[in-house]
Design a protein around this motif. Structure first.
Motif, PDB file in Angstrom:
ATOM      1  N   LYS A 426      16.288 -53.492   9.054  1.00  0.00           N
ATOM      2  CA  LYS A 426      17.537 -52.735   9.148  1.00  0.00           C
ATOM      3  C   LYS A 426      17.146 -51.295   9.432  1.00  0.00           C
ATOM      4  N   ALA A 427      17.670 -50.724  10.515  1.00  0.00           N
ATOM      5  CA  ALA A 427      17.311 -49.363  10.920  1.00  0.00           C
ATOM      6  C   ALA A 427      18.495 -48.428  10.748  1.00  0.00           C
ATOM      7  N   GLY A 428      18.351 -47.439   9.856  1.00  0.00           N
ATOM      8  CA  GLY A 428      19.396 -46.473   9.591  1.00  0.00           C
ATOM      9  C   GLY A 428      19.728 -46.445   8.115  1.00  0.00           C
ATOM     10  N   PRO A 429      20.416 -45.381   7.689  1.00  0.00           N
ATOM     11  CA  PRO A 429      20.866 -44.209   8.450  1.00  0.00           C
ATOM     12  C   PRO A 429      19.681 -43.338   8.873  1.00  0.00           C
ATOM     13  N   TYR A 430      19.916 -42.498   9.885  1.00  0.00           N
ATOM     14  CA  TYR A 430      18.832 -41.706  10.454  1.00  0.00           C
ATOM     15  C   TYR A 430      18.570 -40.413   9.672  1.00  0.00           C
ATOM     16  N   GLU A 431      19.595 -39.630   9.427  1.00  0.00           N
ATOM     17  CA  GLU A 431      19.424 -38.360   8.695  1.00  0.00           C
ATOM     18  C   GLU A 431      19.447 -38.647   7.193  1.00  0.00           C
ATOM     19  N   SER A 432      18.573 -39.545   6.766  1.00  0.00           N
ATOM     20  CA  SER A 432      18.674 -40.106   5.420  1.00  0.00           C
ATOM     21  C   SER A 432      18.382 -39.105   4.308  1.00  0.00           C
ATOM     22  N   SER A 433      17.440 -38.177   4.522  1.00  0.00           N
ATOM     23  CA  SER A 433      17.144 -37.195   3.474  1.00  0.00           C
ATOM     24  C   SER A 433      18.358 -36.317   3.200  1.00  0.00           C
ATOM     25  N   ALA A 434      18.981 -35.820   4.263  1.00  0.00           N
ATOM     26  CA  ALA A 434      20.182 -34.999   4.103  1.00  0.00           C
ATOM     27  C   ALA A 434      21.306 -35.805   3.461  1.00  0.00           C
ATOM     28  N   ALA A 461      30.211 -44.782   8.113  1.00  0.00           N
ATOM     29  CA  ALA A 461      30.259 -43.680   9.079  1.00  0.00           C
ATOM     30  C   ALA A 461      28.966 -43.535   9.878  1.00  0.00           C
ATOM     31  N   SER A 462      27.987 -44.426   9.658  1.00  0.00           N
ATOM     32  CA  SER A 462      26.673 -44.292  10.276  1.00  0.00           C
ATOM     33  C   SER A 462      26.380 -45.426  11.244  1.00  0.00           C
TER      34      SER A 462
END
Length: 469
Positions: A426-434, A461-462
Motif C-alpha cells: 500500500k503506497a501512501g499517504p505521501y506527506e506522511s510526516s506532516a 482526502a489522500s
C-alpha cells in the motif's frame, strides 16, 4: 473550526502546512516550502540555522489565525543552549565526517554491543552520542559552556515558547536513551563520561504545551498561539499514518532521503543478532517501540540526478528516469546501500559507484541513466535483506507493507518492492510526516475524536495506491 499549523522539516527542504476540518472533510493548504542546503565552514558541516528559524518565524507571522503549532524534523542533530538561554553555535549536520572521531572515542570507553544493549539504537557514525563526544573533544569550550542539549525540533520549540524540553521520540534517536527503560541512560552518560545535566526534561508527544507569548523570538511574543511537542522525529510522526492491524501486522517503509523499513514490537530488541544485523529500536507515539533499519535511500539517487544534470547541462524529470528504468535491463552487480560512502555529503556519485563495483569484481553501467536502475535495484535488494532479517528475529512472516513518504509516489519502485519482496504494498499517504504531525494537533484541539477518526479522514482526502506481486 480551528486551524493548525504543522512544520515538517527534512534534510533538503522544509514545509509549513495549514490544516483544518470543514464540513466533516480534512483540508490542507501548503503555506510555505523552502529548500535549504548544508553550510560548510572551516571543514565542518552546519545547518543554515538562521534561514530555517527565520522562515518558520515569518510563516507564523503570516498565519496568525492558527490555534496551535507542531514541529517534526530529522533525527540525531542538536543545538546547545548556554545558561543565558543563547544558542552557542549553529547545529552541526549529521553528515559531518568529524563525528567518526566521536565513534572512535566511544570505542575506547566501551564495546559497541554494550552501547547497543543500553540504547537499542543502530550503530551509526551519525548518532547523537558520537556527535556529542566529538564536540567534547574538538570544541571543548562550546561543550563546557552548554547548559542544555536540545534536539532540532526541541530547539525550535524553545525558540517559539522559551521552554527547554526534550520530546521522547526524538530523544530515542540519540543513542543515549535506554529504550528498554524508556528513560535517558545513566549508564551510558557515566561510562562515556558525558554531562548528564545537559539533558532537559523529557516529555511524551502531546503531553506538554508552550505558547508563543513566551517566545525567544521577539516578534512572536505579541501572539498567543499554543505550541505542542508532537512526535518530533519525522519517522515517528509519519508512522502515525500507517494502518494498524494487531492480528495481521504490516511492515512499514518510510521512503525519502533515508529509507526506514521495519515494524512495531512490544519491547526493544537488543539481542546479539539484532546488533549484528545492524537493526535499530526507536520510540513513536505513546512510547510505542519501532524495530527497523536505517538505510541510505533516495539521497543517493537525488545526488546522482543532480550530478548528471550538471554534466548534461539540463534538468532531468523523474518521468524521464522512470521511462528509462522501466525498459532497462536488471544490473548484474548491486551496491550495498549500507556502505557509509553512499551517505556522505559532497559524494561524487558516479566515481564512488564505479570504484565500489570494480573493487567487487563488477562492471560500471554503460549508460548514464542505468545508474538510476542500479540504485533502485540496490535499494530494493536491501529492503529484501532487512525483511528477512526482521522475520528471522521475530519468528514471523509478513505479507504486506505500507510505503509512506515521497518515495511512495513512484509506481515503479512500489511495483518492484511488491514483486521482489513478494508482498502486498500500500503506497501512501505521501506527506506522511506532516500529516502525522497534523493528526496529533487536531486531536489536541478537539477537532477529531480519536487518531483513528483523523486517520480515516486523512485517508479519504489522500491518494493511496495498492500493488500486488
Amino acid at each position: 473550526m480551528k486551524k493548525v499549523l504543522a512544520f515538517d522539516m527534512g534534510a533538503t527542504s522544509i514545509r509549513g502546512i495549514l490544516a483544518y476540518i470543514e464540513d466533516g472533510k480534512f483540508c490542507t493548504k501548503e503555506v510555505m516550502r523552502m529548500a535549504h542546503k548544508i553550510q560548510k565552514r572551516e571543514g565542518r558541516l552546519y545547518w543554515d540555522w538562521e534561514s530555517l528559524a527565520g522562515k518558520i518565524e515569518e510563516t507564523i507571522l503570516e498565519n496568525q489565525d492558527v490555534s496551535c503549532i507542531g514541529i517534526d524534523t530529522w533525527g540525531v542533530d542538536f543545538g546547545l543552549i548556554d545558561k543565558e538561554g543563547n544558542l552557542l553555535q549553529a547545529p552541526h549536520c549529521y553528515r559531518d565526517e568529524k563525528f567518526s572521531e566521536g565513534r572512535e572515542e566511544a570505542k575506547a570507553l566501551m564495546e559497541e554491543f554494550e552501547l547497543f544493549q543500553n540504547s537499542g539504537n543502530q550503530i551509526m557514525t551519525i548518532n547523537t552520542v558520537y556527535q556529542l563526544l566529538a564536540l567534547k573533544n574538538l570544541e571543548a569550550e562550546v561543550y563546557e559552556k552548554a547548559d542544555k542539549l536540545l534536539m532540532i525540533p526541541d530547539l525550535l520549540f524553545y525558540l517559539l515558547t522559551g521552554e527547554k524540553i526534550g520530546e521522547e521520540s526524538i530523544w530515542s534517536t540519540t543513542g543515549l536513551y535506554d529504550l528498554s527503560k524508556k528513560a535517558v541512560s545513566d549508564h551510558l552518560f557515566s561510562k562515556l563520561q558525558l554531562r548528564k545535566e545537559l539533558v532537559p526534561k523529557i516529555v511524551r508527544a502531546g503531553e506538554w504545551k508552550g505558547n508563543t507569548k513566551n517566545a525567544r523570538l521577539e516578534r512572536l511574543r505579541s501572539l498567543s498561539i499554543d505550541v505542542i511537542p508532537v512526535c518530533g522525529h519525522d519517522t515517528a510522526s509519519a508512522l502515525l499514518m500507517t494502518e494498524r492491524d494487531a492480528e495481521n501486522p504490516s511492515l512499514f517503509l518510510s521512503c525519502g532521503t533515508w529509507s526506514l523499513i521495519g515494524t512495531s514490537v512490544e519491547k526493544a530488541l537488543v539481542s546479539k543478532e539484532a546488533y549484528e544485523r545492524n537493526l535499530t529500536n526507536e520510540l513513536s507515539y505513546q512510547s510505542e517501540t519501532l524495530f527497523f533499519k536505517n538505510i541510505t535511500g533516495l539521497y543517493l539517487l537525488e545526488k546522482y540526478k543532480e550530478e548528471l544534470e550538471g554534466r548534461l547541462g539540463r534538468k532531468i524529470a523523474f518521468s524521464e528516469i522512470t521511462a528509462f528504468v522501466q525498459k532497462d535491463a536488471e544490473p548484474e552487480s548491486l551496491l550495498d546501500m549500507d556502505a557509509e560512502v553512499f551517505g556522505r555529503e559532497g559524494i561524487k556519485v558516479k566515481q564512488e559507484i564505479d570504484a565500489y563495483l570494480l573493487a567487487k569484481g563488477g562492471q560500471p553501467p554503460k549508460d548514464d541513466f542505468s545508474y538510476f536502475t542500479l540504485i533502485y535495484a540496490s535499494m530494493v535488494e536491501k529492503y529484501r535483506e532487512v525483511k528477512e532479517d526482521i522475520e528471522s528475529i521475530l519468528g514471523k512472516t509478513f505479507s504486506k507493507l505500507q510505503m509512506i513518504g515521497g518515495g511512495a509516489r513512484s509506481e515503479y519502485l512500489a511495483e518492484k518492492i511488491a514483486k521482489n519482496l513478494r508482498l502486498k504494498v500500500k503506497a501512501g499517504p505521501y506527506e506522511s510526516s506532516a500529516l502525522g504531525n497534523i493528526l496529533l494537533l487536531l486531536q489536541k484541539e478537539g477537532e477529531i475524536g480519536s487518531l483513528e477518526e483523523g486517520r480515516r479522514l486523512i485517508y479519504e482526502a489522500s491518494e493511496i495506491r495498492e500493488y500486488s506481486f
